[in-house]
Write a protein that holds these residues in place. Sequence first.
Motif, PDB file in Angstrom:
ATOM      1  N   SER A   1      -7.874   9.260   5.001  1.00  0.00           N
ATOM      2  CA  SER A   1      -6.947   8.562   5.879  1.00  0.00           C
ATOM      3  C   SER A   1      -7.717   8.174   7.139  1.00  0.00           C
ATOM      4  CB  SER A   1      -5.765   9.459   6.240  1.00  0.00           C
ATOM      5  OG  SER A   1      -4.946   8.823   7.195  1.00  0.00           O
ATOM      6  N   LEU A   2      -7.932   6.884   7.312  1.00  0.00           N
ATOM      7  CA  LEU A   2      -8.645   6.400   8.497  1.00  0.00           C
ATOM      8  C   LEU A   2      -7.691   6.236   9.675  1.00  0.00           C
ATOM      9  CD1 LEU A   2     -10.869   3.822   6.616  1.00  0.00           C
ATOM     10  CD2 LEU A   2     -11.386   6.202   7.174  1.00  0.00           C
ATOM     11  N   SER A   3      -6.414   6.050   9.360  1.00  0.00           N
ATOM     12  CA  SER A   3      -5.329   6.067  10.351  1.00  0.00           C
ATOM     13  C   SER A   3      -4.027   6.262   9.584  1.00  0.00           C
ATOM     14  CB  SER A   3      -5.287   4.773  11.165  1.00  0.00           C
ATOM     15  OG  SER A   3      -4.860   3.696  10.362  1.00  0.00           O
ATOM     16  N   GLY A   4      -3.070   6.898  10.188  1.00  0.00           N
ATOM     17  CA  GLY A   4      -1.794   7.116   9.513  1.00  0.00           C
ATOM     18  C   GLY A   4      -1.701   8.493   8.883  1.00  0.00           C
ATOM     19  N   THR A   5      -0.963   8.595   7.767  1.00  0.00           N
ATOM     20  CA  THR A   5      -0.701   9.878   7.123  1.00  0.00           C
ATOM     21  C   THR A   5      -1.166   9.856   5.676  1.00  0.00           C
ATOM     22  OG1 THR A   5       1.514   9.217   6.435  1.00  0.00           O
ATOM     23  CG2 THR A   5       1.321  10.295   8.579  1.00  0.00           C
ATOM     24  N   LEU A   6      -1.485  11.050   5.156  1.00  0.00           N
ATOM     25  CA  LEU A   6      -1.946  11.187   3.778  1.00  0.00           C
ATOM     26  C   LEU A   6      -1.428  12.507   3.224  1.00  0.00           C
ATOM     27  CD1 LEU A   6      -3.752  10.399   1.348  1.00  0.00           C
ATOM     28  CD2 LEU A   6      -5.656  11.488   2.576  1.00  0.00           C
ATOM     29  N   ALA A   7      -0.815  12.459   2.035  1.00  0.00           N
ATOM     30  CA  ALA A   7      -0.348  13.661   1.350  1.00  0.00           C
ATOM     31  C   ALA A   7      -0.655  13.533  -0.130  1.00  0.00           C
ATOM     32  CB  ALA A   7       1.144  13.863   1.564  1.00  0.00           C
TER      33      ALA A   7
ATOM     34  N   ARG B   1      -3.341  15.733 -12.866  1.00  0.00           N
ATOM     35  CA  ARG B   1      -2.141  14.931 -12.580  1.00  0.00           C
ATOM     36  C   ARG B   1      -1.829  15.073 -11.089  1.00  0.00           C
ATOM     37  NH1 ARG B   1       1.420  12.821 -15.513  1.00  0.00           N
ATOM     38  NH2 ARG B   1       3.218  13.748 -14.502  1.00  0.00           N
ATOM     39  N   HIS B   2      -1.604  13.936 -10.437  1.00  0.00           N
ATOM     40  CA  HIS B   2      -1.376  13.961  -8.994  1.00  0.00           C
ATOM     41  C   HIS B   2      -0.581  12.729  -8.563  1.00  0.00           C
ATOM     42  CE1 HIS B   2      -4.887  11.407  -9.531  1.00  0.00           C
ATOM     43  NE2 HIS B   2      -4.591  10.847  -8.371  1.00  0.00           N
ATOM     44  N   ARG B   3      -0.153  12.792  -7.336  1.00  0.00           N
ATOM     45  CA  ARG B   3       0.577  11.688  -6.705  1.00  0.00           C
ATOM     46  C   ARG B   3       0.146  11.635  -5.252  1.00  0.00           C
ATOM     47  NH1 ARG B   3       6.024  11.781  -4.293  1.00  0.00           N
ATOM     48  NH2 ARG B   3       6.731   9.643  -4.238  1.00  0.00           N
ATOM     49  N   ILE B   4      -0.144  10.432  -4.763  1.00  0.00           N
ATOM     50  CA  ILE B   4      -0.553  10.234  -3.364  1.00  0.00           C
ATOM     51  C   ILE B   4       0.583   9.551  -2.605  1.00  0.00           C
ATOM     52  CG2 ILE B   4      -2.131   8.933  -1.865  1.00  0.00           C
ATOM     53  CD1 ILE B   4      -3.641  11.105  -3.173  1.00  0.00           C
ATOM     54  N   GLU B   5       0.861  10.033  -1.407  1.00  0.00           N
ATOM     55  CA  GLU B   5       1.771   9.359  -0.477  1.00  0.00           C
ATOM     56  C   GLU B   5       0.973   9.091   0.783  1.00  0.00           C
ATOM     57  OE1 GLU B   5       5.665  11.148   0.120  1.00  0.00           O
ATOM     58  OE2 GLU B   5       5.181  12.468  -1.562  1.00  0.00           O
ATOM     59  N   ALA B   6       0.989   7.854   1.246  1.00  0.00           N
ATOM     60  CA  ALA B   6       0.192   7.533   2.435  1.00  0.00           C
ATOM     61  C   ALA B   6       0.765   6.326   3.152  1.00  0.00           C
ATOM     62  CB  ALA B   6      -1.249   7.255   2.034  1.00  0.00           C
ATOM     63  N   HIS B   7       0.520   6.290   4.443  1.00  0.00           N
ATOM     64  CA  HIS B   7       0.828   5.155   5.305  1.00  0.00           C
ATOM     65  C   HIS B   7      -0.398   4.923   6.173  1.00  0.00           C
ATOM     66  CE1 HIS B   7       4.889   6.399   4.275  1.00  0.00           C
ATOM     67  NE2 HIS B   7       5.281   5.198   4.625  1.00  0.00           N
ATOM     68  N   GLY B   8      -0.763   3.674   6.370  1.00  0.00           N
ATOM     69  CA  GLY B   8      -1.875   3.369   7.260  1.00  0.00           C
ATOM     70  C   GLY B   8      -3.091   2.871   6.514  1.00  0.00           C
ATOM     71  N   LEU B   9      -4.254   3.092   7.086  1.00  0.00           N
ATOM     72  CA  LEU B   9      -5.511   2.622   6.536  1.00  0.00           C
ATOM     73  C   LEU B   9      -6.183   3.733   5.750  1.00  0.00           C
ATOM     74  CD1 LEU B   9      -7.510   0.230   6.461  1.00  0.00           C
ATOM     75  CD2 LEU B   9      -8.551   1.170   8.532  1.00  0.00           C
ATOM     76  N   LEU B  10      -6.494   3.468   4.482  1.00  0.00           N
ATOM     77  CA  LEU B  10      -7.070   4.469   3.585  1.00  0.00           C
ATOM     78  C   LEU B  10      -8.361   3.965   2.979  1.00  0.00           C
ATOM     79  CD1 LEU B  10      -3.919   5.133   1.387  1.00  0.00           C
ATOM     80  CD2 LEU B  10      -4.684   6.487   3.321  1.00  0.00           C
ATOM     81  N   ALA B  11      -9.239   4.900   2.652  1.00  0.00           N
ATOM     82  CA  ALA B  11     -10.420   4.604   1.836  1.00  0.00           C
ATOM     83  C   ALA B  11     -10.379   5.578   0.659  1.00  0.00           C
ATOM     84  CB  ALA B  11     -11.697   4.783   2.633  1.00  0.00           C
ATOM     85  N   ILE B  12     -10.535   5.053  -0.557  1.00  0.00           N
ATOM     86  CA  ILE B  12     -10.504   5.872  -1.763  1.00  0.00           C
ATOM     87  C   ILE B  12     -11.801   5.645  -2.514  1.00  0.00           C
ATOM     88  CG2 ILE B  12      -9.270   6.421  -3.881  1.00  0.00           C
ATOM     89  CD1 ILE B  12      -6.768   5.144  -2.593  1.00  0.00           C
ATOM     90  N   LEU B  13     -12.486   6.728  -2.797  1.00  0.00           N
ATOM     91  CA  LEU B  13     -13.747   6.675  -3.529  1.00  0.00           C
ATOM     92  C   LEU B  13     -13.537   7.324  -4.891  1.00  0.00           C
ATOM     93  CD1 LEU B  13     -16.842   6.252  -3.652  1.00  0.00           C
ATOM     94  CD2 LEU B  13     -17.056   8.518  -2.596  1.00  0.00           C
ATOM     95  N   PHE B  14     -13.903   6.596  -5.949  1.00  0.00           N
ATOM     96  CA  PHE B  14     -13.839   7.130  -7.313  1.00  0.00           C
ATOM     97  C   PHE B  14     -15.249   7.268  -7.836  1.00  0.00           C
ATOM     98  CE2 PHE B  14      -9.823   4.859  -6.879  1.00  0.00           C
ATOM     99  CZ  PHE B  14      -8.928   5.763  -7.377  1.00  0.00           C
TER     100      PHE B  14
END
Length: 85
Positions: free
Chosen positions: A46-52, A72-85
């Motif tokens: 989470s670069l800004s905002g929230t991440l769960a 198995r998972h679920r992401i909840e987020a608001h704002g700017l995110l970076a995701i690396l796979f």
Amino acid sequence: VERSAMSRGRARLAMTQGAGVWVLDAPDGLGEADFHAHHALQLTFSLSGTLALTASGQTLRGSALAVRADARHRIEAHGLLAILF
């Protein structure tokens, strides 16, 4: 036409052999994400905002979260995110 919250955001993707990076700007959230799994390790920042992250009946919150491959998972987020796979 009804649009999900993510349809109002922006995304940038970069991929190479063996890795991918997504940068998502989702000020209104990612929308309703279902539980899912994939064969890659996932690091979410989470670069800004929230991440769960919800997995195995637990919800974790933080600025950086990791998901093991095939979990198995679920992401909840608001704002700017970076995701690396």
